[in-house]
Design a protein around this motif. Structure first.
Motif: not given
Length: 288
Positions: A43-46, A10-12, A49-50, A41, A7
């Motif tokens: 994927a929707e939580q990205l 992917l979220g950097r 995060l963004n 986590y 996670f």
């Protein structure tokens, strides 16, 4: 589900940051293994995060971000906060651009060292001039941005006051500077924005909102500066070289009087006469 490492990738962001967000309740894992304690986590939580990262990049604190994310801020208030932050960022960009232009100008001056042209500097007798003026305090003579921010707004305000008082301007606007009278350790300066008014009658100047003073006559080393005043040090360097070459001394602390001959919207096209008073003259104003 995604492991905290996946996670984060992917979220950097860093795993450490995700753990901190979890600790303060800003972004909780979708699932925590009860035996290993591993965080997972979705994927929707990205998306959350963004949004967090976007608001954080705008300069909001994590507490402010949390209130926004959890919709504890009314939409109108949120719009106001975002508009305010946008204005702050735009102002910062303007200040940074001004600093960048100043650095470029100083680099050009350094590259021209050893080739200083003093041919356009002249010795000039400047007669006394009666002016209407407003003043403010700036950080110092070596802080051109502060000088501009404090000096520039004075001119339109002074013009409005003169118009209201029925006093006509008789010459080009000018500026002069004096050390602020707050103590020897303070490097702040008082900036004076002025318009010549000749012998115009000014009834009740104090009530009019501006001062009327007489700038005394001076003998000055004078040169014409072309371009923004943030680069006035270039012309100041030429004047200083001329003063030294010709055996003069400036009146301490060496501040120039500036006469704005041409002030279009494009700063690169400004034309300003810079007058540095020479020893044996005065720059202090006299009340009239």
């Amino acid at each position: 589900m995604l492991s905290i490492g996946d996670f984060a990738g992917l979220g950097r962001v860093s795993v450490r940051m995700l753990r901190h967000y979890d600790a303060i309740g800003l972004l909780r894992p979708a699932h925590v293994d009860p035996h290993s304690g591993y965080r997972f986590y979705t994927a929707e939580q990205l998306l959350r995060l963004n949004r967090i990262l976007a608001l954080k990049d705008l300069g909001f604190s994590l507490n402010q971000v949390q209130l926004m994310i959890e919709e504890k801020v009314e939409p109108g208030e949120l719009r106001g906060m975002l508009r305010l932050r946008r204005a702050e960022l735009a102002a910062q960009v303007e200040r940074d651009n001004a600093r960048l232009a100043l650095v470029d100008a100083r680099l050009r001056m350094i590259e021209a060292e050893g080739h200083m042209n003093t041919g356009d500097v002249v010795l000039k007798q400047v007669p006394a001039v009666r002016v209407a003026e407003l003043s403010a305090t700036a950080l110092g003579y070596d802080h051109p941005t502060s000088i501009t921010e404090n000096l520039s707004p004075l001119y339109p305000r002074l013009e409005e006051l003169l118009l209201r008082a029925g006093v006509a301007v008789t010459g080009s606007p000018l500026a002069y500077y004096r050390p602020a009278p707050t103590g020897p350790e303070d490097e702040t300066i008082t900036v004076h924005a002025a318009f010549p008014i000749g012998d115009a009658e000014v009834g009740g100047a104090e009530g009019a909102g501006f001062d009327v003073v007489v700038l005394p006559p001076i003998e000055a080393a004078s040169a014409v500066h072309q371009g923004p005043m943030s680069e006035a040090f270039r012309t100041g360097g030429r004047i200083a070289a001329w003063i030294e070459e010709n055996g003069y001394r400036p009146v301490p602390p060496g501040y120039a009087r500036e006469v704005y001959l041409h002030c279009p919207a494009e700063l690169a096209e400004w034309v300003t006469e810079m007058q540095v008073p020479l020893d044996g003259t005065e720059i202090a104003t006299g009340r009239n």
